[in-house]
Enzyme design. Structure first.
Site, PDB file in Angstrom:
ATOM      1  CG  HIS A   1      -2.050  -0.981   1.087  1.00 33.35           C
ATOM      2  ND1 HIS A   1      -2.533  -1.726   2.128  1.00 33.35           N
ATOM      3  CD2 HIS A   1      -2.777  -1.355  -0.019  1.00 33.35           C
ATOM      4  CE1 HIS A   1      -3.519  -2.506   1.687  1.00 33.35           C
ATOM      5  NE2 HIS A   1      -3.679  -2.306   0.394  1.00 33.35           N
TER       6      HIS A   1
ATOM      7  CG  HIS B   1      -0.419  -3.939   5.301  1.00 36.13           C
ATOM      8  ND1 HIS B   1      -1.173  -3.492   4.249  1.00 36.13           N
ATOM      9  CD2 HIS B   1       0.032  -5.167   4.944  1.00 36.13           C
ATOM     10  CE1 HIS B   1      -1.185  -4.399   3.289  1.00 36.13           C
ATOM     11  NE2 HIS B   1      -0.461  -5.447   3.689  1.00 36.13           N
TER      12      HIS B   1
ATOM     13  CD  GLU C   1      -2.945  -3.080   8.994  1.00 30.74           C
ATOM     14  OE1 GLU C   1      -2.429  -1.958   8.819  1.00 30.74           O
ATOM     15  OE2 GLU C   1      -3.704  -3.617   8.179  1.00 30.74           O
TER      16      GLU C   1
HETATM   17  O1  0X9 Z   1      -7.110  -3.924   4.268  1.00 33.71           O
HETATM   18  C1  0X9 Z   1      -5.936  -4.298   4.136  1.00 33.71           C
HETATM   19  O2  0X9 Z   1      -5.457  -4.654   3.072  1.00 33.71           O
HETATM   20  C2  0X9 Z   1      -5.034  -4.319   5.366  1.00 33.71           C
HETATM   21  N1  0X9 Z   1      -5.241  -3.144   6.161  1.00 33.71           N
HETATM   22  S1  0X9 Z   1      -4.746  -1.690   5.599  1.00 33.71           S
HETATM   23  O3  0X9 Z   1      -5.264  -0.674   6.480  1.00 33.71           O
HETATM   24  N2  0X9 Z   1      -3.177  -1.604   5.677  1.00 33.71           N
HETATM   25  O4  0X9 Z   1      -5.151  -1.553   4.251  1.00 33.71           O
HETATM   26  C3  0X9 Z   1      -5.382  -5.524   6.210  1.00 33.71           C
HETATM   27  C4  0X9 Z   1      -5.356  -6.820   5.478  1.00 33.71           C
HETATM   28  C5  0X9 Z   1      -5.633  -7.979   6.379  1.00 33.71           C
HETATM   29  N3  0X9 Z   1      -6.560  -8.865   5.804  1.00 33.71           N
HETATM   30  C6  0X9 Z   1      -6.141  -9.984   5.173  1.00 33.71           C
HETATM   31  N4  0X9 Z   1      -4.903 -10.342   5.243  1.00 33.71           N
HETATM   32  N5  0X9 Z   1      -7.032 -10.695   4.541  1.00 33.71           N
HETATM   33 ZN    ZN Z   2      -2.015  -1.670   4.061  1.00 31.35          ZN
END
Ligand code: 0X9
Ligand code: ZN
Ligand code: ZN
Length: 428
Positions: free
Chosen positions: A179, A306, A383
């Site tokens: 991201h 993340h 995260e």
């Molecule tokens: O939504 C996402 O892709 C991640 N959070 S973010 O705020 N960095 O965008 C979390 C992804 C976790 N979910 C899975 N691994 N399925």
């Molecule tokens: Zn992310």
């Protein structure tokens, strides 16, 4: 103190001049505020998400089980208040002016860049990261090996580094900055690379030398460059759409594993979690998939960096009804990470659970594909800091503390993996 203030003033003058010559065409976020909106029902949640998807004035920053963080543009504040009353949810402001945070970050980067060196008191650009990577590869030719994951949509090279002190080590794969706006992730990844190569601390040396590391500091290279040059808040890739004027796909929804299932991604090209026209439509994600599947027997653990919200998220992402067969082991592994972070004096607290269980359904994410389709049994999304005070625009003073937390956390996570038998070599 006064010297510092003087330098800030100098930096700001420098920035203002840049702007007055018309070189600065960055998207501005003057008086854009970020609200935490707490909800109770699924209807409220769906309605809030729709608000963020359909209207340019509301942008999704973060979502959790019971709250959503929305960035609201100044012209839409009245509208926002009305909608909040209508939906009967509560909204608390936590960032008043996003542009102010961006300005501060820029001034801090500018000052730290004055001595010309790469470092972790600022956020580095892709060019700076790659130049530094070249230096590191040249300085440690025996231990390190550079590799190319592939090319991005805009034809940038996605680079990785392997660090291996000896043969026979278990492998740890780290994906970072998928991201674009999550700058703390590549800052942390590069800091870890540097520690693994230069630290004289016994604890770090042992961690570095007893694992093979495969690290991609910036996966979403196009998006990352775009956040530096144009829009600090960009999340997705930069490939245009055939069916919309909105650009980019959420790369963490683009893997071919339960793709687009269960509301785990959006079909709307304008949404921040758009899954793309097809699985692996994004060249960056296809490149990751090719590399990981060609080398999967080398990887015991895969971690995706993340930000933000201080969470450890394991599979599954596509459903909260089922849990993976080794869910209990995964929870032990996450607890080890969280406990280790809490042992540091910073007071940072991490929560953990399955992605869909404690967050929201997200399908087609890296860690779920690696777990479901590539038989990598320990896969985690981490995260990083913070929980919303700064969100994605985490001040550079947090880089080293955050990275120290990642280091001690990963060490504890790997110790637990070892204890539970996950670090055995898959091939001989
Ligand atoms: O939504 C996402 O892709 C991640 N959070 S973010 O705020 N960095 O965008 C979390 C992804 C976790 N979910 C899975 N691994 N399925
Ligand atoms: Zn992310
Ligand atoms: Zn499925």
């Amino acid at each position: 103190m006064s010297v510092n203030i003087f330098l800030v003033a100098l930096a700001l003058v420098g920035l203002a001049q840049g702007a007055s010559f018309g070189q600065d065409t960055r998207i501005r976020y003057d008086n854009h505020s970020v609200y935490k909106v707490r909800f109770e029902t699924k209807d409220q949640r769906d309605w809030l998400r729709k608000l963020a998807e359909d209207r340019d004035n509301f942008k999704l920053w973060h979502e959790a089980k019971d709250e959503i963080h929305l960035m609201v543009s100044p012209g839409a504040l009245d509208d926002f208040q009305k909608e909040v009353l209508k939906a009967n949810v509560t909204a608390d402001i936590f960032i008043k002016n996003v542009q102010e945070l961006i300005n501060t970050e820029k001034a801090e980067n500018f000052m730290a860049a004055r001595d010309g060196s790469f470092g972790w008191s600022k956020y580095n650009t892709l060019d700076e990261i790659y130049a530094w990577l070249d230096e590191i590869l040249a300085a440690y030719p025996v231990i390190t090996e550079g590799f190319v994951l592939g090319q991005s949509y805009e034809n940038r090279t996605i680079r990785g580094i392997k660090i291996s002190y000896k043969s026979g080590n278990p492998g740890v794969f780290i994906e970072s900055n998928i991201h674009a706006r999550e700058w703390i992730t590549s800052a942390t990844a590069t800091w870890l690379i540097n520690e693994f190569l230069t630290s004289t601390d016994d604890f770090v040396r042992e961690l570095a030398e007893s694992h093979d590391w495969y690290i991609i500091p910036v996966l979403n290279v196009d998006g990352f460059v775009y956040t530096h040059e144009k829009d600090r808040m960009w999340r997705k890739t930069r490939q245009p759409s055939d069916i919309s004027t909105c650009v980019g796909v959420d790369p963490n929804r683009n893997y071919d594993s339960h793709w687009m299932e269960n509301g785990g991604a959006s079909e709307n090209p304008c949404a921040e979690d758009y899954g793309g026209p097809a699985p692996f439509s994004e060249p960056e994600i296809q490149a990751m998939a090719n590399y990981v599947s060609a080398n999967k027997e080398k990887f015991n653990v895969l971690i995706a960096f993340h930000s933000y919200s201080q969470l450890l998220l394991s599979p599954y992402g596509h459903t909260s009804e089922e849990f993976p067969p080794n869910f209990e082991d995964q929870m032990e592994v996450a607890k080890a990470y969280a406990d280790a972070v809490e042992s540091l004096p910073y007071g940072t607290v991490y929560r953990y659970g399955s992605s869909a269980g404690i967050l929201y359904p997200a399908s087609g994410a890296t860690i779920d594909w690696a777990y479901n389709e590539q038989d990598i049994e320990i896969t985690y999304t981490i995260e990083f800091r913070d929980t919303g005070r700064y969100g994605f625009i985490l001040p550079p003073t947090h880089i080293v503390p955050n990275a120290e937390e990642a280091l001690i956390g990963i060490a504890a996570l790997l110790d637990k993996c070892e204890e539970l038998g996950y670090l055995e070599l898959k091939t001989l």
